[in-house]
Design a protein around this motif. Structure first.
Motif, PDB file in Angstrom:
ATOM      1  N   SER A  30      42.044  35.929  36.754  1.00 19.23           N
ATOM      2  CA  SER A  30      42.392  35.912  38.170  1.00 19.23           C
ATOM      3  C   SER A  30      41.990  34.594  38.834  1.00 19.23           C
ATOM      4  O   SER A  30      41.039  33.920  38.403  1.00 19.23           O
ATOM      5  CB  SER A  30      41.735  37.078  38.898  1.00 19.23           C
ATOM      6  N   VAL A  31      42.716  34.252  39.893  1.00 21.74           N
ATOM      7  CA  VAL A  31      42.396  33.049  40.670  1.00 21.74           C
ATOM      8  C   VAL A  31      40.998  33.148  41.257  1.00 21.74           C
ATOM      9  O   VAL A  31      40.232  32.170  41.255  1.00 21.74           O
ATOM     10  CB  VAL A  31      43.448  32.850  41.788  1.00 21.74           C
ATOM     11  N   ASP A  32      40.623  34.326  41.749  1.00 25.69           N
ATOM     12  CA  ASP A  32      39.289  34.499  42.329  1.00 25.69           C
ATOM     13  C   ASP A  32      38.197  34.214  41.305  1.00 25.69           C
ATOM     14  O   ASP A  32      37.193  33.558  41.612  1.00 25.69           O
ATOM     15  CB  ASP A  32      39.133  35.923  42.879  1.00 25.69           C
ATOM     16  N   HIS A  33      38.381  34.716  40.078  1.00 23.46           N
ATOM     17  CA  HIS A  33      37.373  34.483  39.026  1.00 23.46           C
ATOM     18  C   HIS A  33      37.283  32.992  38.696  1.00 23.46           C
ATOM     19  O   HIS A  33      36.177  32.456  38.510  1.00 23.46           O
ATOM     20  CB  HIS A  33      37.737  35.285  37.783  1.00 23.46           C
ATOM     21  N   LEU A  34      38.423  32.314  38.616  1.00 26.65           N
ATOM     22  CA  LEU A  34      38.410  30.888  38.307  1.00 26.65           C
ATOM     23  C   LEU A  34      37.733  30.089  39.411  1.00 26.65           C
ATOM     24  O   LEU A  34      36.950  29.167  39.148  1.00 26.65           O
ATOM     25  CB  LEU A  34      39.841  30.394  38.100  1.00 26.65           C
ATOM     26  N   ALA A  80      41.785  27.116  46.540  1.00 22.84           N
ATOM     27  CA  ALA A  80      43.013  27.506  45.838  1.00 22.84           C
ATOM     28  C   ALA A  80      43.893  26.291  45.560  1.00 22.84           C
ATOM     29  O   ALA A  80      44.461  26.158  44.464  1.00 22.84           O
ATOM     30  CB  ALA A  80      43.772  28.550  46.647  1.00 22.84           C
ATOM     31  N   TYR A 119      51.276  30.478  34.884  1.00 23.63           N
ATOM     32  CA  TYR A 119      50.918  31.305  36.041  1.00 23.63           C
ATOM     33  C   TYR A 119      51.460  32.708  35.827  1.00 23.63           C
ATOM     34  O   TYR A 119      52.621  32.901  35.472  1.00 23.63           O
ATOM     35  CB  TYR A 119      51.496  30.747  37.330  1.00 23.63           C
ATOM     36  N   ARG A 173      50.654  36.423  37.857  1.00 27.69           N
ATOM     37  CA  ARG A 173      49.879  37.122  38.878  1.00 27.69           C
ATOM     38  C   ARG A 173      48.904  38.105  38.249  1.00 27.69           C
ATOM     39  O   ARG A 173      49.267  38.833  37.335  1.00 27.69           O
ATOM     40  CB  ARG A 173      50.830  37.855  39.823  1.00 27.69           C
ATOM     41  N   GLY A 228      46.716  35.399  38.388  1.00 27.75           N
ATOM     42  CA  GLY A 228      45.996  34.191  38.034  1.00 27.75           C
ATOM     43  C   GLY A 228      46.750  33.353  37.020  1.00 27.75           C
ATOM     44  O   GLY A 228      47.967  33.160  37.115  1.00 27.75           O
ATOM     45  N   TYR A 229      46.017  32.860  36.016  1.00 23.82           N
ATOM     46  CA  TYR A 229      46.592  31.987  35.002  1.00 23.82           C
ATOM     47  C   TYR A 229      46.236  32.512  33.616  1.00 23.82           C
ATOM     48  O   TYR A 229      45.199  33.139  33.417  1.00 23.82           O
ATOM     49  CB  TYR A 229      46.075  30.552  35.165  1.00 23.82           C
TER      50      TYR A 229
END
Length: 626
Positions: free
Chosen positions: A22-26, A40, A65, A67, A69-70
């Motif tokens: 997830s983007v939040d974790h990264l 972001a 990408y 969703r 995240g990546y």
């Protein structure tokens, strides 16, 4: 691979190859929980440069990408960690089949992939440090498994050379010391082996206040008895099981477009959970005429279990209605506020599911007698005892996991109840791998990190259910005589079955007390002092459920101390923070069940939570910045 942040991004993606991160974790990993305002956007820039570096380096790895995240799309044979894990898994299976030569070969293949501690240079990144610790523990357990196999093969000199420095580096790993002693005996150094035991006893007494464990004591006794080390195990004419470690098969990268996938609808969250203050566990076994023995290792149910009809149906759909063959693997997490009744609901559902799980029903409490989380190895040992199988003679947590999962392979459906879980890491080793096994977990946390789990949020009892439960405990005639006082008690208990049982136990022991007297006491500022009965202290039980709550969040609760519902705008004003920080604070409080979200998009603090927060000291705005 470019500057530090770019390398850190790649390392984080490599921890979960071919899996969406997830983007939040990264962002949390790259900026250590202190991201810039445009985190972001900065992450997108780092991803762009990482893509260019990977393309220039060749090898086919791509950052896609997907969703939310990546995902690092990469062939698994390109990652030593993946190959290491596969060799370890094959070696574990060979251990269960007593194929010591196979274990020797497979463990060696795993160990030679090691290049020192993973992720050196990223010591400040907590997720990478955690992954490095996990892999280091995995390496040590593989070495212990390898040494056990080599001892069985009579390779004593090789084990002495390898294990001696590990004993120095990890002085409290008893299995390594036991293997060192066995290897010394195997090369004729019995006195040195006994000296190792004496040194261990002194070290453990001085540092831990403990005696050496059973494994070390057994090795010492065998040496004193002159038994020596066991000779190499004889080879059977035919292997116990056929096991060929296949190499990691190369596969073409999955053609995934660099965009988010179509949304997939998931199961809705139902309501359901059991009480956190159920009776002490008891063990029973059932046998029905004309049927095979069905193991039942469950705590006893509660005779006056009240309400929860819909929640009961949601926990184990179809419980008690269909035997059926082994179905798809299922994992359900029942969560809710401390004291809301998660354990009692889960136990009631498990008892009602007799016909649904003919293969057996097992349970383990993941809290010890002091309310502290049990280590997974301790819980696994208890489950293996319930299954009627002895513990493995060697190995650590990984050996217990493999033994447990091998024993849980059943032709008929089986239920495993994991009660009072504290974290995902405590649950994962206890999950059976057989598709015929259903796992039911109760926890104060949602355990959202458990892949594929169905989460059921248990709500407090309604006012009607609360009064009904109170009447079943103290007597319906007393409730009927003072209906207004009964309603006041129900309101003061916040719909928590645990609180109602404590109050009910106090009133049941004092038959002459009017309910109005207890209601008045519960409406006072120090009502938590009234909520004790015998050895059950509601304050202690609730605080145990809120162990992971930070001082900053308790301070936020004190700042939000409102009688009744309040809006987001009121919360922002009371906290003195901007919209983003207010939303984050409210989300944290809701996730830890300190705050209720109302149907009208408002918020409410339960009365008992407000009482706990007041006891922890005055509100402090500064605490919110910790």
């Amino acid at each position: 691979m470019g500057p530090y942040k770019q390398q850190l991004l790649l390392a984080t993606l490599l921890c979960r190859p071919d899996t969406v991160v997830s983007v939040d974790h990264l962002i949390d990993t790259l900026w250590n929980d202190d991201p810039p305002k445009k985190a972001a956007k900065n992450l997108q820039v780092h991803v762009h440069h990482l893509r260019r570096a990977l393309k220039a380096g060749g090898g086919g790895a791509r950052v896609l990408y997907q969703r939310p995240g990546y995902r690092l799309a990469v062939a698994p044979e390109q990652i030593d960690m993946v190959c290491f894990e596969q060799h370890v898994d094959h070696a574990r299976r060979a251990t269960l089949c007593n194929e010591h030569e196979q274990v020797d070969r497979l463990a060696r293949q795993a160990v030679v992939l090691w290049r020192g501690r993973p992720f050196t240079g990223f010591e400040g990144a907590a997720p990478l440090e955690k992954e490095a610790d996990r892999l280091e523990e995995r390496r040590l357990s593989v070495l212990e498994m390898w040494f056990s196999a080599r001892l069985e093969l009579g390779l004593y000199h090789e084990v002495v050379d390898e294990v001696e420095p590990l004993v120095t580096a990890h002085p409290y790993r008893e299995l390594l010391r036991a293997q060192y002693m066995r290897a010394l005996v195997g090369i004729g150094r019995q006195i040195d082996a006994l000296n190792v035991f004496d040194e261990t006893r002194r070290l453990f007494a001085l540092e831990l206040g403990l005696e050496p464990g059973t494994v070390l004591q057994q090795v010492q006794q065998s040496i004193l008895a002159g038994e020596g080390s066991r000779p190499p195990a004889p080879r059977d004419p035919e292997p116990v099981c056929e096991l060929v470690a296949e190499p990691v098969r190369e596969r073409a990268p999955e053609p995934v477009r660099d965009r988010a996938p179509e949304p997939v609808s998931g199961e809705g969250s139902g309501g359901g959970s059991g009480e956190d203050a159920g009776p002490a566990p008891g063990r029973t076994a059932e046998r029905t005429a004309g049927q095979a023995h069905r193991p039942v290792q469950l705590p006893p149910g509660i005779p006056d279990f009240t309400g929860r009809r819909h929640a009961l149906a949601a926990v184990l759909p179809g419980a008690g209605t269909r035997p059926g063959p082994a179905g798809p693997w299922q994992l359900t997490v029942v969560t809710g506020r401390p004291g809301v009744g998660k354990s009692a609901l889960a136990v009631a559902a498990a008892h009602a599911a007799e016909s649904l799980f003919p293969g057996g029903r097992y349970s383990v409490d993941l809290l010890d007698e002091r309310g502290r989380p049990k280590l997974p190895a301790v819980a696994l040992a208890e489950l293996l005892q319930e299954l009627g199988h002895p513990l493995p003679s060697s190995g650590g947590l990984s050996s217990l996991v493999w033994e447990y999962r091998a024993r849980m392979a059943a032709s008929e459906p089986v239920l495993v109840l994991l009660d009072n879980a504290s974290a995902e890491s405590q649950v994962r080793p206890l999950l059976p791998s057989d598709p015929g096994c259903t796992t039911l977990v109760t926890s104060n946390s949602r355990l959202s990190g458990l892949a594929g789990a169905r989460v059921l949020e248990l709500e407090p009892l309604t006012t009607q259910e609360s009064v009904l439960l109170l009447g079943r405990i103290v007597g319906e005639e007393r409730v009927a005589a003072e209906p207004g006082a009964a309603l006041r008690i129900a309101a003061a208990c916040d719909g928590l079955p645990l609180a109602l049982r404590v109050v009910g136990a106090r009133l049941a022991a004092r038959r002459t007390w009017p309910l109005s007297r207890e209601a008045a006491a519960l409406e006072s500022q120090d009502r938590l002092e009234e909520l004790t009965a015998g050895d059950v202290d509601l304050r202690e039980r609730l605080l145990r459920g809120y162990t992971g709550v930070s001082d900053a969040d308790w301070s936020a609760v004190r700042l939000l101390d409102q009688d009744g519902e309040f809006t987001f705008e009121v919360a922002r004003r009371l906290l003195g923070t901007d919209d983003t920080e207010t939303r984050r604070t409210l989300d944290r409080l809701a996730d830890t069940h300190l705050l209720d979200c109302t149907p009208r998009a408002g918020f409410r603090l339960p009365g008992l939570v407000r009482g706990l927060a007041r006891e922890r000291g005055p509100a402090s705005v500064a605490a919110l910045t910790l």
